[in-house]
Enzyme design. Structure first.
Site, PDB file in Angstrom:
ATOM      1  CB  SER A 172       4.994  -1.634  12.100  1.00 37.88           C
ATOM      2  OG  SER A 172       4.573  -0.302  12.320  1.00 37.88           O
ATOM      3  CD  GLU A 217      -3.133   5.600   6.674  1.00 39.81           C
ATOM      4  OE1 GLU A 217      -3.100   5.668   5.433  1.00 39.81           O
ATOM      5  OE2 GLU A 217      -2.194   5.106   7.346  1.00 39.81           O
ATOM      6  N   GLY A 257       2.262   2.314  10.798  1.00 38.11           N
ATOM      7  CA  GLY A 257       3.203   3.418  10.661  1.00 38.11           C
ATOM      8  C   GLY A 257       3.846   3.835  11.977  1.00 38.11           C
ATOM      9  CG  ASN A 287      -1.687   1.234   1.454  1.00 42.59           C
ATOM     10  OD1 ASN A 287      -1.758   2.078   0.565  1.00 42.59           O
ATOM     11  ND2 ASN A 287      -2.277   1.382   2.630  1.00 42.59           N
ATOM     12  CD  GLU A 312      -3.542  -2.478   7.274  1.00 43.48           C
ATOM     13  OE1 GLU A 312      -2.400  -2.664   6.827  1.00 43.48           O
ATOM     14  OE2 GLU A 312      -4.212  -1.472   6.996  1.00 43.48           O
ATOM     15  CE  LYS A 366      -0.070   3.336   4.837  1.00 45.56           C
ATOM     16  NZ  LYS A 366      -0.131   3.479   6.272  1.00 45.56           N
ATOM     17  CG  HIS A 386      -5.943   1.904   5.110  1.00 48.34           C
ATOM     18  ND1 HIS A 386      -5.541   2.872   6.003  1.00 48.34           N
ATOM     19  CD2 HIS A 386      -4.892   1.057   4.981  1.00 48.34           C
ATOM     20  CE1 HIS A 386      -4.299   2.613   6.389  1.00 48.34           C
ATOM     21  NE2 HIS A 386      -3.885   1.518   5.789  1.00 48.34           N
TER      22      HIS A 386
END
Ligand code: PGA
Length: 251
Positions: free
Chosen positions: A212, A97, A173, A9, A167, A11, A95
């Site tokens: 991560s 985010e 991250g 991904n 996730e 991003k 996701h």
């Protein structure tokens, strides 16, 4: 048996130069006989060019998001069918985010999941709890709510053509990875939810772990029985690191 899937991904990262270096590096080091499926998910504007760079390599392409709608007056939106035409096979939906920063609800995510399948593409449904939810012992509740929101709308049969990515938000991250045991426990929960409705689909659906993941921790995570691959953010931007993660996947 399930073929592992390692998905990158990207991003909102990349440029024409950086992308061509990254894809070049992947093509140089990628072994088609490696046995796992490899996917890259670039930002929308680069999809057509990345598809051209990947052409014939066996590395697949996906997108990071799509509209709930098929077409119409939705300025700025991108339909799943359009992503299919650029060469995408998968679309990430839900996701964290998107959920946290852009306010996507469980019901929006469910509609996107359906839209992706209607375009004959495969959704990668992301679910995961925040740190506060884990600390409050709500992990199970959150995962069940997020998965059920889609199961209720799409039905279990739809999961024969879908991937689920667990996730934990606190691991994305942050450099903090769930331990293999923590991840396995949630993966087993998700597979159990599917199995309660359809055993066969539960046995074939691929469950990815994300948060991560890097070459140094991939092998331990990917060795767990219910972890069938990874959704990789930061580490997917470096060809060598990403390929080392792919090499750690079960064939
Ligand atoms: P990360 O991101 O690997 O950089 O933690 C994972 C993701 O957001 O999909």
């Amino acid at each position: 048996m399930r073929t592992s899937l390692i998905a990158g991904n990207w991003k909102m990262h990349g440029s024409r130069d950086a992308n061509s270096r990254l894809i070049g590096g992947l093509l140089d080091g990628y072994d088609v006989r490696g046995g796992c499926d490899i996917l890259v998910c670039p930002p929308f504007p680069y999809l057509a060019e990345v598809a051209r760079l990947l052409n014939g390599s066996g590395i697949l392409m996906g997108a990071q998001n799509c509209s709930t709608e098929e077409s119409g007056a939705y300025t700025g939106e991108v339909a799943a069918s359009m992503l299919g035409e650029t060469g995408c096979k998968y679309v990430i939906v839900g996701h964290s985010e998107r959920r946290e920063i852009f306010g996507e609800t469980d019901s929006t995510v469910a509609r996107k999941f359906v839209a992706v399948q209607q375009a004959q593409l495969e959704p990668i449904l992301c679910v995961g709890e925040t740190l506060a939810q884990r600390d409050a012992d709500e992990t199970r509740l959150v995962i069940e709510r997020q998965v059920n929101a889609v199961l209720d709308v799409a039905g279990v049969a739809a999961f024969a053509r879908a991937v689920i990515a667990y996730e934990p938000v606190w691991a994305i991250g942050t450099g903090k990875t769930a331990s293999p045991e923590q991840a396995q426990a949630v993966h087993a929960l998700i597979r159990g939810m599917i199995a309660a409705k359809d055993d066969k689909i539960a046995g074939s659906i691929r469950l990815l772990y994300g948060g991560s993941v890097k070459a140094a921790n991939a092998a331990q995570l990917l060795a767990m029985p219910d972890i069938d691959g990874g959704l990789i953010g930061g580490a997917s931007l470096q060809a060598e690191e990403f390929l080392r993660i792919c090499a750690a996947a079960k064939a």
